[in-house]
Every structure is written in structure tokens, then in C-alpha cells.
Design an enzyme around this catalytic site. Structure first.
Site, PDB file in Angstrom:
ATOM      1  N   LYS A 109       0.844  -1.197   0.000  1.00 52.84           N
ATOM      2  CA  LYS A 109       0.000   0.000   0.000  1.00 52.84           C
ATOM      3  C   LYS A 109       0.876   1.243   0.000  1.00 52.84           C
ATOM      4  O   LYS A 109       1.678   1.462   0.909  1.00 52.84           O
ATOM      5  CB  LYS A 109      -0.908  -0.008   1.229  1.00 52.84           C
ATOM      6  CG  LYS A 109      -1.783   1.225   1.337  1.00 52.84           C
ATOM      7  CD  LYS A 109      -2.842   1.084   2.403  1.00 52.84           C
ATOM      8  CE  LYS A 109      -3.646   2.359   2.525  1.00 52.84           C
ATOM      9  NZ  LYS A 109      -4.719   2.242   3.519  1.00 52.84           N
ATOM     10  N   LYS A 169      -2.326  -1.808  -3.811  1.00 51.10           N
ATOM     11  CA  LYS A 169      -3.103  -0.577  -3.793  1.00 51.10           C
ATOM     12  C   LYS A 169      -2.232   0.663  -3.869  1.00 51.10           C
ATOM     13  O   LYS A 169      -1.243   0.704  -3.142  1.00 51.10           O
ATOM     14  CB  LYS A 169      -3.899  -0.594  -2.485  1.00 51.10           C
ATOM     15  CG  LYS A 169      -4.738   0.582  -2.204  1.00 51.10           C
ATOM     16  CD  LYS A 169      -5.334   0.418  -0.858  1.00 51.10           C
ATOM     17  CE  LYS A 169      -6.048   1.699  -0.546  1.00 51.10           C
ATOM     18  NZ  LYS A 169      -6.450   1.783   0.812  1.00 51.10           N
TER      19      LYS A 169
HETATM   20  C1  PBG Z   1      -7.778   3.078   5.427  1.00 50.05           C
HETATM   21  C2  PBG Z   1      -7.975   2.982   3.957  1.00 50.05           C
HETATM   22  C3  PBG Z   1      -7.824   3.982   2.973  1.00 50.05           C
HETATM   23  C4  PBG Z   1      -8.240   3.408   1.776  1.00 50.05           C
HETATM   24  C5  PBG Z   1      -8.606   2.106   2.054  1.00 50.05           C
HETATM   25  N1  PBG Z   1      -8.416   1.856   3.394  1.00 50.05           N
HETATM   26  C6  PBG Z   1      -7.424   5.389   3.105  1.00 50.05           C
HETATM   27  C7  PBG Z   1      -6.046   5.765   3.371  1.00 50.05           C
HETATM   28  O1  PBG Z   1      -5.157   4.923   3.552  1.00 50.05           O
HETATM   29  O2  PBG Z   1      -5.826   6.961   3.463  1.00 50.05           O
HETATM   30  C8  PBG Z   1      -8.305   4.097   0.438  1.00 50.05           C
HETATM   31  C9  PBG Z   1      -9.318   3.564  -0.509  1.00 50.05           C
HETATM   32  C10 PBG Z   1      -9.661   4.444  -1.642  1.00 50.05           C
HETATM   33  O3  PBG Z   1      -9.034   5.499  -1.893  1.00 50.05           O
HETATM   34  O4  PBG Z   1     -10.606   4.086  -2.366  1.00 50.05           O
HETATM   35  N2  PBG Z   1      -6.485   3.224   5.852  1.00 50.05           N
END
Ligand code: PBG
Length: 329
Positions: free
Chosen positions: A201, A254
Site C-alpha cells: 500500500k 493498492k
Molecule cells: C484506510 C484505507 C484507505 C483506503 C482504504 N483503506 C485510506 C487511506 O489509507 O488513506 C483508500 C481507498 C480508496 O481510496 O478508495 N487506511
């Protein structure tokens, strides 16, 4: 063999021919729809920056789940908007938390038999400061504490699994969270609950619209001390390796479209199920172009999903899940 013996266009002449030689396929059951569950009843509150996406109260989430199931969508990824937020992210691990309520209602519905219910495990929607872990402040400085956050994340995962989550998906990027969650689940007799780790991520500008949808923007600083630097593919491979070592059953990559090379590298290296998350910004930029009439919505949507599949993702978390299932159905 060269032209004129080789003529690549021979196999492109008709749709049946093209279908016969198609290398990559999209299936509705490999699409996961994210839902944002909020308090109240009868609520469908549109998210401005994500046309077509709403915050849904539990009753409306059940209706949405039934519609998604009827379209053949594979599952849901659940996020919550709690009534109140605090420094300990109580709403995340409270057995009466908003996602826990949603899970119990969804489990009772007819949709539950057809859909995999995945619960996102993170603290950012529930902390008053919007960070994904416990914050320790000293003067003007602050630190997102790793080890003290693990306990709360593990507690959250157990609570969500007890409420009915089929899979728990930690997205916080704290070190050691997969092991902490696996330990606690097993101790509580939840050894059959798989962990889908957001292993790779990146700290991304493409999460912007989500933070409006989930009301989870950090109140100070950013997430760069825990999410990965977008420049680093090798580091992503190490993150995945570590999460698998700690007991992750499957991994989530992601964002998706700006990181297709990372998805491909992971696919070639790791023999576990791999999903990719086409995040909010990827969805919103396409929607913005659709609204302007600049792109053909159906074709651009399917092409974007196909690119993620072709890169190597077995399943895709996408806000287009229902639209795509319709188009494919
Ligand atoms: C929680 C989380 C996020 C997303 C998924 N889980 C936000 C972040 O990390 O700021 C993002 C998902 C999206 O942008 O569709 N941590």
C-alpha cells in the site's frame, strides 16, 4: 514468419474470433464493492467527489448488498463512519461499532450466501486525528506508534470476525499487524478466518476522495511514515514477503492503475491469491471525464479493469463493481 505469411489481423476480423483468442477475462464474481456504512436509518448520502457512491445506513447497505448479489458481484469491502471518534479509535473495536452492526444485519440477509463479506481493519476512520494508529505527541512533534497500535488492530479484527466478517483486511501498514491479528484470531477460536493483507500500500494522492467518503483525512501531517513511497517496487516485494511470513492468506495491492508494474512483479513472485484495489481517485478521475463527455463510460471502465486483471490481479476491489457486473452480465 513475416508478412505476408503472418497477418495479425486474421484473428481480429469478427467478434467470435476475437473472443476465441482473448487472453484476459473479467468476471463479476471477481469484483468486490466497497461500502461506507453510517449511522441512522434510510440514509443514502452521496459522496460529492465520487459520483454514484453513497454513505449508507445499515438498512440501505443491506439493500445495496442484495442488489450487488443479484448482479453477481463477488463480495463487499466494508468501511464505517462512526457516531463519534476518539484517540483510542473505540468505534473500530467496539462490538457495537457501526461496521459490526452492518455485518450482523448483512449476515441475516439473503445476500450473505452469495457475497464474501470483507471487513477493512484500520483505525483512521475512528481516531479523532485521522491517523491509522495511536498518536503519541510530544510538544509540536508527534509519532504514529507502531506497537501500541497492534493491540487495537487485533482487537478490531476479532470484533469484526465475531460480527460476521468472512475475511479481515488490515490496511493500516503498521509493522507486525498480520502476526498480531493472526495470533488474536486464533486465540479466540477464529482460526478459519482468512487475512487479506493490504501488503503493498503506497502513500497516494489517489486516496483523496475516499477520505471524504470515510471522513478519514489526517488532521495533521500525512501517512508517509507508514504507507510506502511510490518510487519503491523492491520495498513492496519485501512488505509482501513479510506479510505472508506473518500468516497473510492473500494480499491486496493498492492503488491499482498507477502501480500495474508492482502488481505484475508480485504476480510473478508470489503464489498466493492477489487482489488489487482500484482506489477512489482512480474511480473519480474516470467519472470526471465521463461527466465531461470525454470518455465512453462503459468502454473506459471495462478497459481500466481489464488492465488491472492483465497485470496479474485475480480479483479487483472497485467502486465500479455493480456497473461492471451489469455491463458484463
Ligand atoms: C484506510 C484505507 C484507505 C483506503 C482504504 N483503506 C485510506 C487511506 O489509507 O488513506 C483508500 C481507498 C480508496 O481510496 O478508495 N487506511
Amino acid at each position: 514468419m513475416e508478412f505476408p505469411i503472418s497477418r495479425m489481423r486474421r484473428l481480429r476480423r469478427t467478434e467470435p474470433l476475437r473472443a476465441l483468442v482473448r487472453e484476459t477475462h473479467l468476471e463479476p464474481n471477481a469484483l468486490i464493492l466497497p461500502l461506507f456504512i453510517c449511522p441512522g436509518e434510510g440514509i443514502r448520502k452521496p459522496v460529492d467527489s465520487m459520483p454514484g457512491v453513497c454513505n449508507l445506513s445499515v438498512d440501505e447497505a443491506v439493500k445495496e448488498a442484495e442488489a450487488a448479489a443479484a448482479l453477481g458481484v463477488g463480495g463487499l469491502l466494508l468501511f464505517g463512519l462512526p457516531e463519534t471518534k476518539d484517540e483510542q479509535a473505540t468505534g473500530a473495536w467496539d462490538d457495537n461499532g457501526i461496521v459490526q452492526q452492518g455485518l450482523r444485519a448483512l449476515k441475516q440477509s439473503s445476500a450473505a450466501k452469495k457475497l464474501v463479506l470483507i471487513a477493512d481493519v484500520c483505525l483512521c476512520e475512528y481516531t479523532s486525528h485521522g491517523h491509522c494508529g495511536i498518536v503519541k505527541k510530544s510538544g509540536d512533534d508527534y509519532e504514529i506508534e507502531n506497537d501500541s497500535s497492534l493491540e487495537l488492530l487485533a482487537k478490531t479484527a476479532v470484533s469484526l470476525a465475531r460480527a460476521g466478517a468472512d475475511i479481515v483486511a488490515p490496511s493500516d501498514m503498521m509493522d507486525g499487524r498480520v502476526a498480531a491479528i493472526r495470533d488474536e484470531l486464533d486465540e479466540e477460536g477464529l482460526d478459519q478466518i482468512p487475512i487479506l493483507a493490504y501488503a503493498s500500500k503506497f502513500a497516494s494522492a489517489f486516496y483523496g476522495p475516499f477520505r471524504e467518503a470515510a471522513d478519514s483525512a489526517p488532521q495533521f501531517g500525512d501517512r508517509r511514515s507508514y504507507q510506502m513511497d511510490g518510487a519503491n517496487l523492491r520495498e513492496a516485494m519485501r512488505e509482501i514477503d513479510l506479510d505472508l511470513g506473518e500468516g497473510a492468506d492473500m494480499i491486496l495491492m493498492k492503488p491499482a492503475m498507477p502501480y500495474l508494474d508492482v502488481i505484475r512483479a508480485a504476480r510473478e513472485r508470489f503464489d498466493v491469491p492477489i487482489g488489487a484495489y482500484q482506489v477512489s481517485g482512480e474511480y473519480s478521475m474516470l467519472q470526471a471525464a465521463f461527466a465531461k463527455g470525454w470518455l465512453d463510460p462503459q468502454r473506459a471502465m471495462l478497459e481500466s479493469l481489464l488492465s488491472i486483471r492483465r497485470a496479474g490481479a485475480g480479483f479487483i476491489v472497485t467502486y465500479f463493481a455493480e456497473e461492471a457486473a451489469k455491463a458484463l452480465g
